[in-house]
Design an enzyme around this catalytic site. Sequence first.
Site, PDB file in Angstrom:
ATOM      1  N   TYR A 150       0.809  -1.235   0.000  1.00 52.04           N
ATOM      2  CA  TYR A 150       0.000   0.000   0.000  1.00 52.04           C
ATOM      3  C   TYR A 150       0.841   1.283   0.000  1.00 52.04           C
ATOM      4  O   TYR A 150       0.517   2.232  -0.728  1.00 52.04           O
ATOM      5  CB  TYR A 150      -1.047  -0.032   1.125  1.00 52.04           C
ATOM      6  CG  TYR A 150      -2.284  -0.789   0.686  1.00 52.04           C
ATOM      7  CD1 TYR A 150      -3.372  -0.125   0.130  1.00 52.04           C
ATOM      8  CD2 TYR A 150      -2.326  -2.179   0.762  1.00 52.04           C
ATOM      9  CE1 TYR A 150      -4.478  -0.817  -0.321  1.00 52.04           C
ATOM     10  CE2 TYR A 150      -3.419  -2.885   0.311  1.00 52.04           C
ATOM     11  CZ  TYR A 150      -4.503  -2.205  -0.231  1.00 52.04           C
ATOM     12  OH  TYR A 150      -5.596  -2.894  -0.694  1.00 52.04           O
TER      13      TYR A 150
ATOM     14  N   GLU B 242      -9.449  -6.711   3.549  1.00 54.23           N
ATOM     15  CA  GLU B 242      -8.706  -7.801   2.891  1.00 54.23           C
ATOM     16  C   GLU B 242      -8.171  -8.815   3.906  1.00 54.23           C
ATOM     17  O   GLU B 242      -8.179 -10.021   3.652  1.00 54.23           O
ATOM     18  CB  GLU B 242      -7.572  -7.219   2.023  1.00 54.23           C
ATOM     19  CG  GLU B 242      -8.142  -6.601   0.750  1.00 54.23           C
ATOM     20  CD  GLU B 242      -7.236  -5.601   0.057  1.00 54.23           C
ATOM     21  OE1 GLU B 242      -6.009  -5.608   0.295  1.00 54.23           O
ATOM     22  OE2 GLU B 242      -7.762  -4.798  -0.738  1.00 54.23           O
TER      23      GLU B 242
HETATM   24  C1  HEM Z   1      -6.281   2.386  -1.527  1.00 57.23           C
HETATM   25  C2  HEM Z   1      -5.540   1.906  -2.497  1.00 57.23           C
HETATM   26  C3  HEM Z   1      -6.083   1.169  -3.689  1.00 57.23           C
HETATM   27  C4  HEM Z   1      -7.204   1.416  -4.429  1.00 57.23           C
HETATM   28  C5  HEM Z   1      -8.234   2.533  -4.229  1.00 57.23           C
HETATM   29  C6  HEM Z   1      -7.265   0.410  -5.477  1.00 57.23           C
HETATM   30  C7  HEM Z   1      -8.260   0.326  -6.434  1.00 57.23           C
HETATM   31  C8  HEM Z   1      -8.364  -0.688  -7.348  1.00 57.23           C
HETATM   32  C9  HEM Z   1      -9.449  -0.833  -8.312  1.00 57.23           C
HETATM   33  C10 HEM Z   1     -10.620   0.107  -8.463  1.00 57.23           C
HETATM   34  C11 HEM Z   1      -9.218  -1.955  -9.024  1.00 57.23           C
HETATM   35  C12 HEM Z   1     -10.089  -2.534 -10.145  1.00 57.23           C
HETATM   36  C13 HEM Z   1     -10.985  -3.583  -9.563  1.00 57.23           C
HETATM   37  C14 HEM Z   1     -11.688  -4.378 -10.629  1.00 57.23           C
HETATM   38  O1  HEM Z   1     -11.026  -5.193 -11.308  1.00 57.23           O
HETATM   39  O2  HEM Z   1     -12.868  -4.177 -10.815  1.00 57.23           O
HETATM   40  C15 HEM Z   1      -7.993  -2.530  -8.541  1.00 57.23           C
HETATM   41  C16 HEM Z   1      -7.414  -3.668  -9.054  1.00 57.23           C
HETATM   42  C17 HEM Z   1      -6.124  -4.012  -8.796  1.00 57.23           C
HETATM   43  N1  HEM Z   1      -5.312  -3.501  -7.813  1.00 57.23           N
HETATM   44 FE1  HEM Z   1      -5.770  -2.010  -6.530  1.00 57.23          FE
HETATM   45  N2  HEM Z   1      -6.189  -0.415  -5.359  1.00 57.23           N
HETATM   46  C18 HEM Z   1      -5.441   0.017  -4.294  1.00 57.23           C
HETATM   47  C19 HEM Z   1      -4.262  -0.548  -3.835  1.00 57.23           C
HETATM   48  C20 HEM Z   1      -3.546  -1.509  -4.508  1.00 57.23           C
HETATM   49  C21 HEM Z   1      -2.241  -1.979  -4.146  1.00 57.23           C
HETATM   50  C22 HEM Z   1      -1.447  -1.525  -2.934  1.00 57.23           C
HETATM   51  C23 HEM Z   1      -1.867  -2.894  -5.079  1.00 57.23           C
HETATM   52  C24 HEM Z   1      -0.560  -3.641  -5.188  1.00 57.23           C
HETATM   53  C25 HEM Z   1       0.559  -3.042  -5.433  1.00 57.23           C
HETATM   54  C26 HEM Z   1      -2.970  -3.030  -6.019  1.00 57.23           C
HETATM   55  C27 HEM Z   1      -3.001  -3.885  -7.088  1.00 57.23           C
HETATM   56  C28 HEM Z   1      -4.101  -4.104  -7.900  1.00 57.23           C
HETATM   57  C29 HEM Z   1      -4.117  -5.051  -8.994  1.00 57.23           C
HETATM   58  C30 HEM Z   1      -2.943  -5.925  -9.445  1.00 57.23           C
HETATM   59  C31 HEM Z   1      -5.388  -5.002  -9.559  1.00 57.23           C
HETATM   60  C32 HEM Z   1      -5.912  -5.768 -10.773  1.00 57.23           C
HETATM   61  C33 HEM Z   1      -5.409  -5.039 -11.962  1.00 57.23           C
HETATM   62  C34 HEM Z   1      -5.833  -5.574 -13.309  1.00 57.23           C
HETATM   63  O3  HEM Z   1      -6.548  -6.545 -13.448  1.00 57.23           O
HETATM   64  O4  HEM Z   1      -5.385  -4.964 -14.265  1.00 57.23           O
HETATM   65  N3  HEM Z   1      -3.966  -2.174  -5.628  1.00 57.23           N
HETATM   66  N4  HEM Z   1      -7.498  -1.758  -7.519  1.00 57.23           N
END
Ligand code: HEM
Length: 412
Positions: free
Chosen positions: A101, A143
């Site tokens: 994060y 989570e």
């Molecule tokens: C508060 C912080 C964060 C927010 C608001 C956020 C938001 C999101 C959102 C909106 C999605 C798309 C969900 C969907 O597939 O419908 C997502 C997917 C994802 N997030 Fe986060 N995220 C956060 C933190 C993180 C962190 C820390 C990581 C890791 C470094 C991460 C890795 C990913 C990955 C790998 C995906 C899927 C991406 C894909 O399929 O292309 N996220 N996140």
Amino acid sequence: MSQSKTALHPKTIETVKATAPILEARGEEITTHFYKRMFERNPELLNVFNQTNQKKGRQPQALANSVLAAAKNIDQLENILPVVKQIAHKHRSLQIKPEQYPIVGENLLAAMKEVLGDAATDDVLSAWEEAYGVIADVFISVEQKMYEEAAQQSGGWDGFRAFTVDKKVPESDVITSFYLRPRDGGSLPSFEPGQYITVKAEIPGEEFLHLRQYSLSDAPNKDYFRISVKREEGSDLLPEGIVSHYLHRSVNEGDVLELTAPAGDFYLQPSDRPVVLISGGVGLTPLMSMFNTLVDENRRPVTFIQAAQSSAHHAMHAATAKAAGECDNVSYHVCYDVVTEEDNADPYIQKQGRIDKEWLASLLPKEEADYYFCGPFPFLQAVNQMLKNDFNISEERMHFEFFGPAADLETN
Ligand code: HEM
Ligand SMILES: Cc1cc2nc3c(=O)[nH]c(=O)nc-3n(C[C@H](O)[C@H](O)[C@H](O)COP(=O)(O)OP(=O)(O)OC[C@H]3O[C@@H](n4cnc5c(N)ncnc54)[C@H](O)[C@@H]3O)c2cc1C
């Protein structure tokens, strides 16, 4: 969640809310720059993020939308809890961990500064830093619970678990099922019909790992997991789908795939109401899991409407037709873009063309029902629009799944 109300100073809340309009206008610019920046500094994250979603711009858009929603609701984050849970399921399925994060936080803040320039004053940036900390804590705690549940349930596990491909069965010219059994010989957890797993693909010649989600396509409580994968074709302009081609071409019976435990918030909700399942193309997979579960229960009336390009593309038709023939509770209706003479003899293939209002009117139950639909984005938009506007189905009765990052069906 309630912690957010007390943890942030009113001035911070005011500053964060005041930046919502600029984020609305320039959110995607910020998140696009954010990803570029983050991957330059933390290239190991290229093993985790779907690079095709990056190229298509869908991931920056999803992140921009969620950051904006958080900004607007910073003093009452419980309003966005359903969205947080949906994202948290995806994060848990991808094994996103608390220590990652701060990496996202630092790069997001720096991207805001670099894109917004003078508009990102020190006050704005420090308010956002604080707010990001609160938002991140909410995700981490939601989570954390999901990790515990996935590991502690009977047959559950933490991280990736090795599965052997027991059977590889072509379901149509483009869709193939993989029957997977744990290599450790242990038991499998139950799951909710509609949920998905993540597959880790380590493809020879590819620099990075590729993680992809696949819905479980059979009912729970069997001694295998089944996924059914569509081979994504390329064109003169676009490459073929990386993981789907790898699975179709190179993964055979006896090979091993690594999976995370089932996740996702799109699943059959308990109720006595009739159920309507509507699929477009390979979007039938989570609905097949629901359908097989409903047929086993033999309790609720089920209407299954499937759209496909043609009989050659259409998966699992024979099995669905058989179940429909044997079960009084089930009605099954198929439409194809291209209908052959042979199709005309099949009582379940009832229409040439797309699902439309008139056809739906002749199929949908008169009673209040629960609606589940899944398919490509334009299909989701069309079905959502028809159910809502032409049939007055309330949002709480409608459930749908994106086979990619979630997006707004109303505005895209
Ligand atoms: C508060 C912080 C964060 C927010 C608001 C956020 C938001 C999101 C959102 C909106 C999605 C798309 C969900 C969907 O597939 O419908 C997502 C997917 C994802 N997030 Fe986060 N995220 C956060 C933190 C993180 C962190 C820390 C990581 C890791 C470094 C991460 C890795 C990913 C990955 C790998 C995906 C899927 C991406 C894909 O399929 O292309 N996220 N996140
Ligand atoms: C919750 C969930 C459940 C899913 N369930 C299933 C399922 O049950 N069955 C199933 O088959 N799939 C399912 N999917 C989709 C699956 O995860 C993969 O996205 C799919 O298999 C394609 O992956 P790929 O690696 O083969 O293709 P990718 O390499 O990711 O490419 C996908 C498509 O994008 C195109 N493309 C590549 N580069 C670009 C570019 N620069 N611009 C525009 N287009 C480009 C490719 O030509 C291809 O058509 C699900 C997805 C989610 C999120």
